[in-house]
Design an enzyme around this catalytic site. Sequence first.
Site, PDB file in Angstrom:
ATOM      1  N   ASN A   9      35.399  82.695  41.110  1.00 33.42           N
ATOM      2  CA  ASN A   9      36.196  82.053  42.211  1.00 33.42           C
ATOM      3  C   ASN A   9      37.347  83.149  42.245  1.00 33.42           C
ATOM      4  O   ASN A   9      38.398  83.123  41.592  1.00 33.42           O
ATOM      5  CB  ASN A   9      36.493  80.716  41.742  1.00 33.42           C
ATOM      6  CG  ASN A   9      37.648  80.236  42.529  1.00 33.42           C
ATOM      7  OD1 ASN A   9      37.848  80.678  43.711  1.00 33.42           O
ATOM      8  ND2 ASN A   9      38.309  79.033  42.075  1.00 33.42           N
ATOM      9  N   TRP A  10      37.270  84.035  43.451  1.00 33.54           N
ATOM     10  CA  TRP A  10      38.299  84.962  43.731  1.00 33.54           C
ATOM     11  C   TRP A  10      39.622  84.208  44.513  1.00 33.54           C
ATOM     12  O   TRP A  10      40.549  84.750  44.343  1.00 33.54           O
ATOM     13  CB  TRP A  10      37.942  85.688  44.927  1.00 33.54           C
ATOM     14  CG  TRP A  10      36.929  86.973  44.311  1.00 33.54           C
ATOM     15  CD1 TRP A  10      36.328  86.911  42.921  1.00 33.54           C
ATOM     16  CD2 TRP A  10      36.583  88.066  44.829  1.00 33.54           C
ATOM     17  NE1 TRP A  10      35.690  88.167  43.026  1.00 33.54           N
ATOM     18  CE2 TRP A  10      35.821  88.720  44.156  1.00 33.54           C
ATOM     19  CE3 TRP A  10      36.712  88.577  46.278  1.00 33.54           C
ATOM     20  CZ2 TRP A  10      35.142  89.996  44.326  1.00 33.54           C
ATOM     21  CZ3 TRP A  10      36.372  89.892  46.399  1.00 33.54           C
ATOM     22  CH2 TRP A  10      35.623  90.487  45.506  1.00 33.54           C
ATOM     23  N   LYS A  11      39.590  82.841  44.501  1.00 36.74           N
ATOM     24  CA  LYS A  11      40.648  82.146  45.098  1.00 36.74           C
ATOM     25  C   LYS A  11      41.201  82.924  46.321  1.00 36.74           C
ATOM     26  O   LYS A  11      40.552  83.197  47.006  1.00 36.74           O
ATOM     27  CB  LYS A  11      41.930  81.940  43.864  1.00 36.74           C
ATOM     28  CG  LYS A  11      41.306  81.093  42.799  1.00 36.74           C
ATOM     29  CD  LYS A  11      42.023  81.013  41.680  1.00 36.74           C
ATOM     30  CE  LYS A  11      41.521  80.241  40.404  1.00 36.74           C
ATOM     31  NZ  LYS A  11      42.179  79.656  39.473  1.00 36.74           N
ATOM     32  N   HIS A  94      38.185  71.685  43.627  1.00 38.68           N
ATOM     33  CA  HIS A  94      38.911  72.361  42.663  1.00 38.68           C
ATOM     34  C   HIS A  94      40.493  71.926  42.611  1.00 38.68           C
ATOM     35  O   HIS A  94      40.953  71.342  43.610  1.00 38.68           O
ATOM     36  CB  HIS A  94      38.978  73.908  43.456  1.00 38.68           C
ATOM     37  CG  HIS A  94      39.747  74.992  42.207  1.00 38.68           C
ATOM     38  ND1 HIS A  94      40.858  75.029  41.710  1.00 38.68           N
ATOM     39  CD2 HIS A  94      38.783  75.738  41.078  1.00 38.68           C
ATOM     40  CE1 HIS A  94      41.037  75.829  40.715  1.00 38.68           C
ATOM     41  NE2 HIS A  94      39.833  76.318  40.565  1.00 38.68           N
ATOM     42  N   GLU A  96      43.275  73.141  42.430  1.00 39.69           N
ATOM     43  CA  GLU A  96      44.294  73.693  43.301  1.00 39.69           C
ATOM     44  C   GLU A  96      44.158  73.301  44.887  1.00 39.69           C
ATOM     45  O   GLU A  96      45.060  72.934  45.393  1.00 39.69           O
ATOM     46  CB  GLU A  96      44.109  75.139  43.301  1.00 39.69           C
ATOM     47  CG  GLU A  96      44.519  75.712  41.901  1.00 39.69           C
ATOM     48  CD  GLU A  96      43.922  77.280  41.403  1.00 39.69           C
ATOM     49  OE1 GLU A  96      43.308  77.705  42.556  1.00 39.69           O
ATOM     50  OE2 GLU A  96      43.895  77.499  40.392  1.00 39.69           O
ATOM     51  N   GLU A 165      37.211  71.946  34.382  1.00 41.42           N
ATOM     52  CA  GLU A 165      38.306  73.064  34.287  1.00 41.42           C
ATOM     53  C   GLU A 165      39.679  72.334  33.885  1.00 41.42           C
ATOM     54  O   GLU A 165      40.185  71.832  34.911  1.00 41.42           O
ATOM     55  CB  GLU A 165      38.412  73.764  35.740  1.00 41.42           C
ATOM     56  CG  GLU A 165      37.183  74.497  36.253  1.00 41.42           C
ATOM     57  CD  GLU A 165      37.852  75.325  37.396  1.00 41.42           C
ATOM     58  OE1 GLU A 165      37.391  76.760  37.065  1.00 41.42           O
ATOM     59  OE2 GLU A 165      38.294  75.197  38.190  1.00 41.42           O
ATOM     60  N   GLY A 171      44.490  80.082  34.600  1.00 41.07           N
ATOM     61  CA  GLY A 171      45.368  81.224  34.829  1.00 41.07           C
ATOM     62  C   GLY A 171      46.323  81.098  33.890  1.00 41.07           C
ATOM     63  O   GLY A 171      47.329  81.863  34.142  1.00 41.07           O
ATOM     64  N   SER A 210      40.693  80.373  32.203  1.00 39.54           N
ATOM     65  CA  SER A 210      41.082  81.576  31.398  1.00 39.54           C
ATOM     66  C   SER A 210      39.801  82.119  30.484  1.00 39.54           C
ATOM     67  O   SER A 210      39.905  82.590  29.449  1.00 39.54           O
ATOM     68  CB  SER A 210      42.226  81.296  30.249  1.00 39.54           C
ATOM     69  OG  SER A 210      43.390  80.914  30.797  1.00 39.54           O
ATOM     70  N   GLY A 231      38.013  82.842  37.229  1.00 39.86           N
ATOM     71  CA  GLY A 231      38.949  83.050  38.196  1.00 39.86           C
ATOM     72  C   GLY A 231      39.258  84.583  38.105  1.00 39.86           C
ATOM     73  O   GLY A 231      38.598  85.520  38.389  1.00 39.86           O
ATOM     74  N   GLY A 232      40.605  84.790  37.438  1.00 39.17           N
ATOM     75  CA  GLY A 232      41.110  86.049  37.387  1.00 39.17           C
ATOM     76  C   GLY A 232      40.167  87.101  36.869  1.00 39.17           C
ATOM     77  O   GLY A 232      40.028  88.348  37.447  1.00 39.17           O
TER      78      GLY A 232
END
Length: 251
Positions: A9-11, A94, A96, A165, A171, A210, A231-232
């Site tokens: 997920n590149w967000k 999500h 977010e 999640e 993150g 993470s 993610g990251g």
Amino acid sequence: MVRTLIAGNWKMNGLRASLQNVALVSDQLARLPDEADCLICPPATLIREMAGLAGPRLHVGGQSCHPGQSGAHTGDISAQMLADAGASHVIVGHSERRADHGETNDDVAAQVIAVQQAGLTPIVCVGESLAQRRAGETLRVVADQLAGSIPDDAADLPQLVVAYEPIWAIGTGEVAQPDQIAEVHHHIRSVLTDRFGPEAGQIRLLYGGSMTPENAGMILKIPDVNGGLVGGASLKAESFMAIYRAALGLD
Ligand code: 13P
């Protein structure tokens, strides 16, 4: 036996220059055994071009969608539009989106229906906040989210994906402990099986929060963990593919 899915997920990260990572990912996938699925969900602006570069082994997905098909909703994108751009999956609910846009379980359930009607696979995200975990409410919160975010008539259960999640692990570099992941994934599987019957065994359950090349091998061995939502570490081909290789049991 469900196939493992490693999803990135590149967000809100990535410009066209970032697509050089996709060429590297496709190239490496072509050299590895075809024993796990691989997906990247970039910002919507990159879906079409990414789908053109992805090759046969890399799927491309959206990060959210409007529940409607078309109409007066400035700034929104429908599931059908994502499909038209080359997406095969859509992340919905999500944390977010729930936090930034006030999306509720009802909104997410409507998105699941829209995504399935467009012929795509929804990835439904659930997870507790730190305050909820500290208050001992994790299992109840997750069960409530599953009850509200997955519609009763969710079609095609094998094509449904759920991502656990924990918000406090997203993150932050703080990954959930193996026993915490095992407890919640087992709970999700039993809640879904109680509701949908044995076919719920085919719903893929991803862990997200993470995940890195260092911890992926350990997390992916936990029972009822069928993959990761990254993610990251998905932003760079090297770390993302290291996680994919861990899913194959390599390295
Ligand atoms: P991080 O891997 O950066 O913690 O993000 C997880 C996530 O939110 C994926 O959807």
